[in-house]
Design a protein around this motif. Structure first.
Motif, PDB file in Angstrom:
ATOM      1  N   LEU A  50       0.904  -1.054   0.032  1.00  0.00           N
ATOM      2  CA  LEU A  50       0.079  -0.061   0.005  1.00  0.00           C
ATOM      3  C   LEU A  50       0.997   1.144  -0.072  1.00  0.00           C
ATOM      4  CD1 LEU A  50      -2.974  -0.754   2.644  1.00  0.00           C
ATOM      5  CD2 LEU A  50      -2.552  -1.322   0.036  1.00  0.00           C
ATOM      6  N   ASP A  51       0.223   2.431  -0.642  1.00  0.00           N
ATOM      7  CA  ASP A  51       1.278   3.415  -0.587  1.00  0.00           C
ATOM      8  C   ASP A  51       1.587   4.221   0.808  1.00  0.00           C
ATOM      9  OD1 ASP A  51       1.544   3.965  -3.644  1.00  0.00           O
ATOM     10  OD2 ASP A  51      -0.624   3.825  -3.448  1.00  0.00           O
ATOM     11  N   PHE A  52       0.339   4.292   1.622  1.00  0.00           N
ATOM     12  CA  PHE A  52       0.908   4.900   3.014  1.00  0.00           C
ATOM     13  C   PHE A  52      -0.310   4.326   3.901  1.00  0.00           C
ATOM     14  CE2 PHE A  52      -2.009   7.586   0.482  1.00  0.00           C
ATOM     15  CZ  PHE A  52      -3.112   7.898   1.513  1.00  0.00           C
ATOM     16  N   LEU A  53       0.231   4.316   5.130  1.00  0.00           N
ATOM     17  CA  LEU A  53      -0.701   4.034   6.412  1.00  0.00           C
ATOM     18  C   LEU A  53      -1.179   5.781   6.836  1.00  0.00           C
ATOM     19  CD1 LEU A  53      -1.949   2.744   8.896  1.00  0.00           C
ATOM     20  CD2 LEU A  53       0.041   2.944  10.021  1.00  0.00           C
ATOM     21  N   PHE A  54      -2.577   5.866   6.939  1.00  0.00           N
ATOM     22  CA  PHE A  54      -2.942   7.268   7.372  1.00  0.00           C
ATOM     23  C   PHE A  54      -3.440   7.087   8.836  1.00  0.00           C
ATOM     24  CE2 PHE A  54      -6.865   9.817   7.986  1.00  0.00           C
ATOM     25  CZ  PHE A  54      -6.326  11.144   7.859  1.00  0.00           C
ATOM     26  N   LEU A  55      -2.856   8.285   9.569  1.00  0.00           N
ATOM     27  CA  LEU A  55      -3.210   7.991  11.126  1.00  0.00           C
ATOM     28  C   LEU A  55      -3.954   9.417  11.470  1.00  0.00           C
ATOM     29  CD1 LEU A  55       0.109   7.123  12.789  1.00  0.00           C
ATOM     30  CD2 LEU A  55      -1.924   5.706  12.423  1.00  0.00           C
ATOM     31  N   ALA A  56      -5.483   9.323  11.295  1.00  0.00           N
ATOM     32  CA  ALA A  56      -6.357  10.226  11.555  1.00  0.00           C
ATOM     33  C   ALA A  56      -6.244  10.859  13.096  1.00  0.00           C
ATOM     34  CB  ALA A  56      -7.900   9.879  11.554  1.00  0.00           C
ATOM     35  N   ASP A  57      -6.795  11.964  13.322  1.00  0.00           N
ATOM     36  CA  ASP A  57      -6.630  12.422  14.829  1.00  0.00           C
ATOM     37  C   ASP A  57      -7.726  13.508  14.981  1.00  0.00           C
ATOM     38  OD1 ASP A  57      -5.567  12.428  17.453  1.00  0.00           O
ATOM     39  OD2 ASP A  57      -4.302  14.080  16.847  1.00  0.00           O
ATOM     40  N   SER A  94      10.336  -0.466  12.004  1.00  0.00           N
ATOM     41  CA  SER A  94       9.943  -1.588  11.515  1.00  0.00           C
ATOM     42  C   SER A  94       9.374  -1.602  10.009  1.00  0.00           C
ATOM     43  CB  SER A  94       8.568  -2.214  12.553  1.00  0.00           C
ATOM     44  OG  SER A  94       7.437  -1.308  12.396  1.00  0.00           O
ATOM     45  N   THR A  95       9.281  -0.308   9.390  1.00  0.00           N
ATOM     46  CA  THR A  95       8.692  -0.449   8.121  1.00  0.00           C
ATOM     47  C   THR A  95      10.158   0.356   7.320  1.00  0.00           C
ATOM     48  OG1 THR A  95       8.208   1.936   8.716  1.00  0.00           O
ATOM     49  CG2 THR A  95       6.399  -0.049   8.765  1.00  0.00           C
ATOM     50  N   THR A  96      10.285   0.259   5.759  1.00  0.00           N
ATOM     51  CA  THR A  96      11.066   0.703   5.193  1.00  0.00           C
ATOM     52  C   THR A  96      10.762   1.600   3.892  1.00  0.00           C
ATOM     53  OG1 THR A  96      11.000  -1.453   3.920  1.00  0.00           O
ATOM     54  CG2 THR A  96      12.708  -1.322   5.588  1.00  0.00           C
ATOM     55  N   ASP A  97       9.556   1.111   3.465  1.00  0.00           N
ATOM     56  CA  ASP A  97       8.952   1.822   2.208  1.00  0.00           C
ATOM     57  C   ASP A  97       7.505   2.619   2.396  1.00  0.00           C
ATOM     58  OD1 ASP A  97      10.795   0.679  -0.266  1.00  0.00           O
ATOM     59  OD2 ASP A  97      10.507  -0.904   1.317  1.00  0.00           O
ATOM     60  N   LEU A  98       6.815   2.126   3.333  1.00  0.00           N
ATOM     61  CA  LEU A  98       5.506   2.610   3.409  1.00  0.00           C
ATOM     62  C   LEU A  98       5.502   4.145   3.860  1.00  0.00           C
ATOM     63  CD1 LEU A  98       2.448   1.336   3.891  1.00  0.00           C
ATOM     64  CD2 LEU A  98       2.988   1.303   6.454  1.00  0.00           C
ATOM     65  N   GLY A  99       4.568   4.885   3.346  1.00  0.00           N
ATOM     66  CA  GLY A  99       4.339   6.302   3.673  1.00  0.00           C
ATOM     67  C   GLY A  99       3.633   6.139   5.029  1.00  0.00           C
ATOM     68  N   LEU A 100       3.923   7.201   5.773  1.00  0.00           N
ATOM     69  CA  LEU A 100       3.321   7.477   7.019  1.00  0.00           C
ATOM     70  C   LEU A 100       2.675   8.709   6.900  1.00  0.00           C
ATOM     71  CD1 LEU A 100       6.071   6.007   9.314  1.00  0.00           C
ATOM     72  CD2 LEU A 100       3.807   4.994   8.881  1.00  0.00           C
ATOM     73  N   VAL A 101       1.430   8.794   7.209  1.00  0.00           N
ATOM     74  CA  VAL A 101       0.951  10.263   7.005  1.00  0.00           C
ATOM     75  C   VAL A 101       0.014  10.756   8.327  1.00  0.00           C
ATOM     76  CG1 VAL A 101      -1.028  11.507   5.687  1.00  0.00           C
ATOM     77  CG2 VAL A 101       0.178   9.790   4.447  1.00  0.00           C
ATOM     78  N   TYR A 419       7.082  -1.632  -4.467  1.00  0.00           N
ATOM     79  CA  TYR A 419       7.636  -0.560  -4.354  1.00  0.00           C
ATOM     80  C   TYR A 419       8.882  -0.213  -5.111  1.00  0.00           C
ATOM     81  CZ  TYR A 419       4.980  -0.455  -0.032  1.00  0.00           C
ATOM     82  OH  TYR A 419       4.151  -0.441   0.750  1.00  0.00           O
ATOM     83  N   GLU A 420       9.063   1.174  -5.730  1.00  0.00           N
ATOM     84  CA  GLU A 420      10.314   1.555  -6.175  1.00  0.00           C
ATOM     85  C   GLU A 420      11.240   1.645  -5.133  1.00  0.00           C
ATOM     86  OE1 GLU A 420      10.084   4.092  -9.562  1.00  0.00           O
ATOM     87  OE2 GLU A 420       8.352   2.793 -10.330  1.00  0.00           O
ATOM     88  N   ASP A 421      12.314   1.382  -5.602  1.00  0.00           N
ATOM     89  CA  ASP A 421      13.723   1.500  -4.650  1.00  0.00           C
ATOM     90  C   ASP A 421      13.895   2.887  -4.201  1.00  0.00           C
ATOM     91  OD1 ASP A 421      14.246  -0.934  -3.940  1.00  0.00           O
ATOM     92  OD2 ASP A 421      16.108  -1.048  -5.235  1.00  0.00           O
ATOM     93  N   GLY A 422      13.898   3.177  -2.979  1.00  0.00           N
ATOM     94  CA  GLY A 422      14.327   4.764  -2.484  1.00  0.00           C
ATOM     95  C   GLY A 422      13.333   5.508  -2.915  1.00  0.00           C
ATOM     96  N   GLU A 423      12.431   5.545  -3.316  1.00  0.00           N
ATOM     97  CA  GLU A 423      11.496   6.680  -3.960  1.00  0.00           C
ATOM     98  C   GLU A 423      10.675   7.187  -2.658  1.00  0.00           C
ATOM     99  OE1 GLU A 423       8.134   5.376  -6.331  1.00  0.00           O
ATOM    100  OE2 GLU A 423       7.341   3.910  -4.653  1.00  0.00           O
ATOM    101  N   SER A 424      10.677   8.672  -2.517  1.00  0.00           N
ATOM    102  CA  SER A 424      10.055   9.324  -1.553  1.00  0.00           C
ATOM    103  C   SER A 424       8.457   9.377  -1.544  1.00  0.00           C
ATOM    104  CB  SER A 424      10.246  10.950  -1.416  1.00  0.00           C
ATOM    105  OG  SER A 424       9.847  11.434  -2.844  1.00  0.00           O
ATOM    106  N   LEU A 425       7.830   9.498  -0.628  1.00  0.00           N
ATOM    107  CA  LEU A 425       6.366   9.274  -0.708  1.00  0.00           C
ATOM    108  C   LEU A 425       5.726  10.275  -1.846  1.00  0.00           C
ATOM    109  CD1 LEU A 425       3.519   8.361   0.323  1.00  0.00           C
ATOM    110  CD2 LEU A 425       3.653  10.037   2.112  1.00  0.00           C
ATOM    111  N   ARG A 426       6.376  11.629  -1.863  1.00  0.00           N
ATOM    112  CA  ARG A 426       6.001  12.653  -2.816  1.00  0.00           C
ATOM    113  C   ARG A 426       6.245  11.844  -4.236  1.00  0.00           C
ATOM    114  NH1 ARG A 426       7.744  17.259  -0.985  1.00  0.00           N
ATOM    115  NH2 ARG A 426       5.790  17.709  -0.413  1.00  0.00           N
ATOM    116  N   GLU A 427       7.247  11.449  -4.601  1.00  0.00           N
ATOM    117  CA  GLU A 427       7.426  10.684  -5.957  1.00  0.00           C
ATOM    118  C   GLU A 427       6.514   9.499  -6.258  1.00  0.00           C
ATOM    119  OE1 GLU A 427      12.249  10.981  -6.576  1.00  0.00           O
ATOM    120  OE2 GLU A 427      11.454  10.412  -4.457  1.00  0.00           O
ATOM    121  N   ARG A 428       6.155   8.864  -5.091  1.00  0.00           N
ATOM    122  CA  ARG A 428       5.227   7.859  -5.337  1.00  0.00           C
ATOM    123  C   ARG A 428       3.739   8.149  -5.545  1.00  0.00           C
ATOM    124  NH1 ARG A 428       5.038   4.165  -0.439  1.00  0.00           N
ATOM    125  NH2 ARG A 428       7.040   3.744  -1.004  1.00  0.00           N
TER     126      ARG A 428
END
Ligand code: FMN
Length: 448
Positions: A50-57, A94-101, A419-428
């Motif tokens: 998945l592109d990211f995990l979103f944490l509402a608040d 514990s994550t390497t590629d997942l976006g964190l929002v 996932y593409e290696d080393g891409e930032s969340l913005r690039e993804r």
């Protein structure tokens, strides 16, 4: 059809979005206050690519006419919760590629400290951070806790503009990207590339140097979900990724058109803003099986939570109106979206139906094929870039989606497999080959 973006909606509390499904036998959301729960959810997202995990608040709580109803506590509708920033930082290792929002409030956060906290997360995650800009859904109670006066709805969006200008100056303008040399034989940093920020705005004032140097993305990826006219203006100007609630193809097409028009008015390309709709589903082996499962989720809830839950987002006590009152007669200084979305309904309709979705998405109930069809039809028909998966029972519903619907989307070529290696969340998310904001974004004017 374009390749879809998919994020997972999560919430650091037992329930989500004003529903109360925590009693469902498969729900493990009551373990939200354990690190193990968050590691498991993040792993699930990352394994599924998945592109990211979103944490509402939210900072506020449910009150009806100034009194907290006991049912809010009994059903853990709003409190207790944990801090999404701390959860995001706990997941870095514990994550390497997942976006964190993470969701952050422009109403209550001090912008200078906030800029540092987000830059730290972006730095340590290697450019995987996103910020959901909110004016705060439960503003009326949150302001009391922070010892502030209530700020009117549109003024909160004016505050957002001022807050954004201030944090952009620090993220984009204080430390140039190549200011740090870290040369033990020379110098650590180049003083010519470190700049003083001066901000005198209508709401915020700050004079200083960035407490952090520039992080990989500079400004984290900007998410926003305001749907009122003022909310859309701010989103069209600043948002890189806009969330919209769920709806029919026609309703969602109306939202995407309006958001893209706001982006164009702000001098940006219409497709520069990525739009993701909240999406919930209940999967079954057959349609009837799915319907049975959905009924089990509904039966796990006490419908009496409705009045307290609706008041939490709007400040409105629906039990004080005659059931045939048109919703169009009501107004609020809190979330106007939660009144406007029921413009063709009565108070009685909302009281009967609210617990099936709350502020979130009413689930699509069907087989995996039917759900995949609906996702594709919505994306194509409403010009959506992707979906924010909002599962009714966690993590059970996400596991079901990942195991049954996602493979179909992959087979159809609408969701990528790696996932593409080393891409930032913005690039993804934006498809750009630059991890910094584009020059057409309002933040870019503060660069040196
Ligand atoms: N508001 C919050 O205060 N915190 C959140 O975490 C949050 N997450 C949202 C997620 C989605 C998918 C959507 C559609 C909305 C979310 N909102 C959240 C609400 C919006 O930010 C916004 O406050 C709400 O839509 C009311 O906007 P309006 O007053 O401009 O109508």
């Amino acid at each position: 059809m374009r390749s879809l973006k998919l994020g997972l909606f999560e919430n650091a509390q037992t329930n989500a979005s004003g529903t109360a499904t925590w009693r469902h036998p498969e729900s493990r959301r009551h373990l939200f206050d354990t690190l193990g729960y968050w590691r498991e959810v993040a792993q699930l997202c990352e394994d599924a690519k998945l592109d990211f995990l979103f944490l509402a608040d939210a900072w506020g709580w449910s009150e009806i006419n100034g009194v907290r109803p006991p049912i809010a506590t009994e059903e853990t509708l709003d409190l207790p919760r944990l801090d999404p920033f701390v959860i995001a930082s706990a997941l870095l290792a514990s994550t390497t590629d997942l976006g964190l929002v993470v969701t952050g409030s422009v109403l209550v956060e001090p912008p200078y400290a906030f800029a540092r906290r987000l830059a730290t997360l972006d730095q340590l995650s290697g450019g995987r951070l996103g910020w959901n800009i909110v004016t705060t859904g439960t503003a009326d109670t949150a302001v009391k806790a922070f010892g502030m006066d209530m700020v009117a709805h549109d003024d909160r969006y004016a505050m957002a503009e001022d807050f954004l200008d201030l944090v952009y100056k620090y993220w984009e303008g204080s430390w140039e990207p190549d200011a740090l040399e870290k040369d033990k034989a020379g110098r650590f940093a180049d003083p010519a590339k470190v700049h003083l920020v001066e901000h005198e705005g209508p709401y915020f004032r700050s004079h200083g140097y960035g407490n952090t140097a520039r992080s990989p993305q500079g400004t984290p990826v900007l998410f926003q979900a305001g749907a009122s006219p003022a909310g859309r203006r701010v989103g069209g100007r600043h948002g890189e990724c806009m969330f919209v609630g769920s709806g029919s193809v026609a309703q969602l097409a109306g939202h995407t058109k309006a958001i893209r028009e706001e982006a164009v008015k702000a001098g940006r390309a219409a497709d520069q803003v990525k739009i993701m709709s909240a999406f919930s589903c209940v999967v079954g082996a057959t349609t009837q099986d799915a319907e049975r499962r959905w009924q089990r989720i509904l039966d796990a809830q006490r419908p009496e939570v409705t009045v307290a839950s609706y008041a939490m987002f709007t400040g409105l006590d629906l039990s004080s109106y005659a059931p045939d009152t048109p919703m169009s007669a009501l107004s609020t200084e809190m979330s106007q979206t939660q009144v406007a979305r029921f413009a063709d309904k009565t108070v009685g309709d909302v009281l009967a139906d609210w617990h099936t979705h709350g502020v979130g998405a009413r689930p699509v109930v069907g087989t995996a094929e039917e759900i995949a069809d609906e996702i594709c039809a919505l994306a194509e028909g409403a010009d959506l870039d992707g979906f924010l998966l909002s599962p009714p029972v966690q993590p059970h519903s996400t596991v079901e989606f990942v195991e049954s619907v996602l493979p179909i989307l992959r087979e159809r070529g609408v969701f990528r497999g790696e996932y593409e290696d080393g891409e930032s969340l913005r690039e993804r998310l934006t498809g750009a080959d630059d991890r910094a904001l584009p020059a057409s974004h309002p933040a870019a004017r503060y660069r040196h």
